[in-house]
Design a protein around this motif. Sequence first.
Motif, PDB file in Angstrom:
ATOM      1  N   ILE A 102       0.837  -1.213   0.000  1.00 29.96           N
ATOM      2  CA  ILE A 102       0.000   0.000   0.000  1.00 29.96           C
ATOM      3  C   ILE A 102       0.865   1.253   0.000  1.00 29.96           C
ATOM      4  O   ILE A 102       0.609   2.200  -0.754  1.00 29.96           O
ATOM      5  CB  ILE A 102      -0.963  -0.005   1.205  1.00 29.96           C
ATOM      6  CG1 ILE A 102      -2.040  -1.072   1.003  1.00 29.96           C
ATOM      7  CG2 ILE A 102      -1.589   1.365   1.417  1.00 29.96           C
ATOM      8  CD1 ILE A 102      -2.905  -1.303   2.216  1.00 29.96           C
TER       9      ILE A 102
ATOM     10  N   SER B  40       1.016   3.804  -3.132  1.00 27.34           N
ATOM     11  CA  SER B  40       0.609   5.188  -2.863  1.00 27.34           C
ATOM     12  C   SER B  40       1.713   6.170  -3.232  1.00 27.34           C
ATOM     13  O   SER B  40       1.446   7.237  -3.796  1.00 27.34           O
ATOM     14  CB  SER B  40       0.246   5.359  -1.388  1.00 27.34           C
ATOM     15  OG  SER B  40      -0.834   4.537  -1.056  1.00 27.34           O
TER      16      SER B  40
ATOM     17  N   LEU C 108       1.840   6.496  -7.073  1.00 29.64           N
ATOM     18  CA  LEU C 108       0.745   7.330  -7.576  1.00 29.64           C
ATOM     19  C   LEU C 108       0.938   8.798  -7.209  1.00 29.64           C
ATOM     20  O   LEU C 108       0.711   9.687  -8.034  1.00 29.64           O
ATOM     21  CB  LEU C 108      -0.590   6.825  -7.041  1.00 29.64           C
ATOM     22  CG  LEU C 108      -1.041   5.475  -7.585  1.00 29.64           C
ATOM     23  CD1 LEU C 108      -2.330   5.035  -6.898  1.00 29.64           C
ATOM     24  CD2 LEU C 108      -1.230   5.529  -9.089  1.00 29.64           C
ATOM     25  N   LEU C 109       1.375   9.061  -5.975  1.00 30.31           N
ATOM     26  CA  LEU C 109       1.634  10.437  -5.550  1.00 30.31           C
ATOM     27  C   LEU C 109       2.728  11.070  -6.397  1.00 30.31           C
ATOM     28  O   LEU C 109       2.600  12.213  -6.846  1.00 30.31           O
ATOM     29  CB  LEU C 109       2.024  10.472  -4.072  1.00 30.31           C
ATOM     30  CG  LEU C 109       2.438  11.832  -3.525  1.00 30.31           C
ATOM     31  CD1 LEU C 109       1.257  12.791  -3.531  1.00 30.31           C
ATOM     32  CD2 LEU C 109       3.006  11.678  -2.125  1.00 30.31           C
TER      33      LEU C 109
END
Length: 61
Positions: A9, A13, A16-17
């Motif tokens: 996760i 994340s 993507l950030l």
Amino acid sequence: MTIENGVRIVAGSMVLLSLLLTVFVHPNFIWLTVFVGVNLIQSAFTGICPAAYFLKKLGFK
């Protein structure tokens, strides 16, 4: 949730950030994506994962 799932996760994340930051802020944020990828590869070979260390400190099992 296990540490392994937590690491996935966190890594997803971060990717993507960093892609959002690359598109909307500055192209050099792509290096954050590179860092996450290299860290995942090195942790597969060495068994040392900084994200897992921090998740253990936060109480993940």
